[in-house]
Write a protein that holds these residues in place. Structure first.
Motif, mmCIF file in Angstrom:
data_model
loop_
_atom_site.group_PDB
_atom_site.id
_atom_site.type_symbol
_atom_site.label_atom_id
_atom_site.label_comp_id
_atom_site.label_asym_id
_atom_site.label_seq_id
_atom_site.Cartn_x
_atom_site.Cartn_y
_atom_site.Cartn_z
ATOM 1 N N GLU A 358 0.837 -1.204 0.000
ATOM 2 C CA GLU A 358 0.000 0.000 0.000
ATOM 3 C C GLU A 358 0.873 1.257 0.000
ATOM 4 O O GLU A 358 0.632 2.196 -0.762
ATOM 5 C CB GLU A 358 -0.927 0.000 1.220
ATOM 6 N N ASP A 359 1.931 1.272 0.825
ATOM 7 C CA ASP A 359 2.827 2.427 0.874
ATOM 8 C C ASP A 359 3.564 2.630 -0.443
ATOM 9 O O ASP A 359 3.702 3.753 -0.925
ATOM 10 C CB ASP A 359 3.848 2.272 2.022
ATOM 11 N N ALA A 362 1.392 4.137 -3.035
ATOM 12 C CA ALA A 362 1.142 5.566 -2.820
ATOM 13 C C ALA A 362 2.360 6.393 -3.221
ATOM 14 O O ALA A 362 2.232 7.561 -3.594
ATOM 15 C CB ALA A 362 0.791 5.807 -1.351
ATOM 16 N N GLU A 363 3.541 5.788 -3.147
ATOM 17 C CA GLU A 363 4.779 6.552 -3.346
ATOM 18 C C GLU A 363 5.253 6.600 -4.800
ATOM 19 O O GLU A 363 5.745 7.631 -5.255
ATOM 20 C CB GLU A 363 5.876 5.932 -2.476
#
Ligand code: NAD
Ligand code: MG
Length: 409
Positions: A358-359, A362-363
């Motif tokens: 998920e991170d 997003a990045e």
């Protein structure tokens, strides 16, 4: 009867050995042209002596030399190649009309795509390739007149339940939805806090299927079903809201097609990959696979329930990647590959897999996935970002892992 020449990419894996088991029963139909392995030299040597391919491939030059010497000594005239170039060479040989793509992960992308561009009959197990570069793949299939036949049991089931004149338009054949079944994996009934403690071996002990370690972890996180939703999108031209997932712990129904008139057609069978492999190998004919017939009186009951997208966030993330489009699926896949190897190496706890992905999603900036270069660039960025994510936590050491554990317990 037509004799098919078969190149088997990833012959030493779970799908690879099951494929050879089916081929061995049909010597009048199939001839093995090439076998490939990453590093399992001894297994590859044994396979070459038994199936006598013209070519074998290993990842490293030194391994290839060793296998070449051993095969010569044993009287074999098999030519041993190495690396990506070797894989692409055997994926495009004129004497092999069929290529079984059974390498695991992004490592299989280029050779699988090469076989599509050579217009082969491509039997696809390597779902990650399609997840990463579905658009590029499907236009190459059309442009080069390749045939893409899924080995993945769910997609193979759907192929079996669709009418034979299906050419990519679900509406034209009256299909409302595709329903993928999912076993739910070994942790189907576990609470979120219990998932903090699970080990790699527990994650790989699948209740119904015996598979390689990466896909076993994917089944435990349900990322496998997420990847399969994306795979179904590309294979069958199905938009996201027409691909449903239902938990079916017995893995007897391998998937279903729901028609506009209220009919649902399902394909049933033992959870044994030799069935979908045999169907794809002989398509559209039916051959012996060695699989025992299904006895429903012994199965007794079939259960169904909706998936829990909160506990199994990876499935939610895959749907989100499909919504985002472009390189989002390549980023999802790369982050997942890094997270899964981190988990298998004991560097990450199980629930961190989804959090990491998920991170990373997003990045990493998303881009159109209109070329292999764009896809590979997204793949590289996502791998770097995922590795940094793991390293940041390693710098903090156990303290960070422990804080997260107690925080979520
Ligand atoms: P596995 O780990 O058992 O085998 C992987 C194969 O790929 C091996 O032959 C290995 O030598 C080769 N390989 C690995 N890394 C490589 C690299 N860097 N370069 C070249 N070759 C490499 O995996 P598996 O379970 O057989 O799965 C293979 C593929 O099939 C995966 O994409 C998986 O998702 C898919 N699949 C597997 C099953 C199953 O029941 N095992 C079911 C459906 C789909
Ligand atoms: Mg599957």
């Amino acid at each position: 009867m037509l004799m098919r020449g078969v190149t088997l990419l990833g012959s030493t894996g779970s799908i690879g050995t099951s494929t050879l088991a089916v081929i061995e029963r049909q010597p009048e139909r199939f001839r093995v042209v090439a076998l490939t392995a990453h590093s399992k030299a001894e297994v590859l040597i044994a396979q070459c002596l038994r199936h006598r391919p013209e070519f074998a491939v290993l990842s490293k030059a030194a391994d290839a030399q060793r296998v070449q010497d051993a095969l010569r000594r044993a009287g074999s005239d098999c030519t041993v190649l190495h690396g990506e170039q070797g894989l692409e060479q055997v994926a495009t040989l004129p004497q092999a009309d069929t290529v079984v793509a059974a390498i695991v992960g992004a490592a299989g992308l280029k050779s699988t795509l090469a076989s599509v561009r050579a217009g082969k009959r491509v039997l696809l197990a390597n779902k990650e390739a399609l997840v990463m570069a579905g658009g590029v793949f499907m236009s190459a299939v059309r442009e080069h007149g390749a045939t893409l036949l899924p080995i993945d049991s769910e997609h193979n089931a759907i192929l079996q339940a669709l009418p034979s004149d299906f050419v990519g338009d679900l509406d034209a054949v009256g299909v409302r939805r595709i329903v993928l079944t999912a076993s739910g994996g070994p942790f189907r009934l576990m609470r979120a806090d219990q998932l903090e403690r699970v080990t790699a071996d527990e994650a790989c002990a699948h209740p119904n299927w015996v598979m390689g370690r990466k896909i076993s972890v994917d089944s435990a996180t349900m990322m496998n079903k997420g990847l399969e939703v994306i795979e179904a999108h590309w294979l069958f031209g199905a938009p996201r809201d027409r691909i449903a997932v239902v938990i079916h712990p017995q893995s007897i129904i391998h998937s279903m097609v729901e028609y506009r008139d209220g009919s649902t057609l399902a394909q049933l069978g033992q959870p044994d990959m030799r069935t979908p492999i045999a169907y794809a190998l002989a398509y559209p004919e039916r051959i012996e696979s060695g699989v025992q017939p299904l006895d429903l009186t012994r199965v007794g009951r079939l259960d169904f329930s909706p998936p829990d997208l909160e506990r199994f966030m990876c499935l939610r993330l895959a749907y989100e990647a499909l919504d985002q489009g472009g390189t989002a699926s390549a980023v999802l896949n790369a982050a997942n590959e890094v997270a899964v190897s981190g988990f298998l190496a004991g560097e990450l706890r199980f629930p961190r897999i989804g959090e990491l992905i998920e991170d990373v999603m997003a990045e990493v900036p998303m881009a159109p996935a209109d070329s292999i270069e764009a896809v590979l660039s997204a793949d590289r960025m996502a791998r770097q970002c995922a590795q940094d994510w793991i390293d940041r936590r390693r710098v903090g050491g156990d303290a960070i892992v422990a804080a997260r554990v107690s925080g979520s317990a």
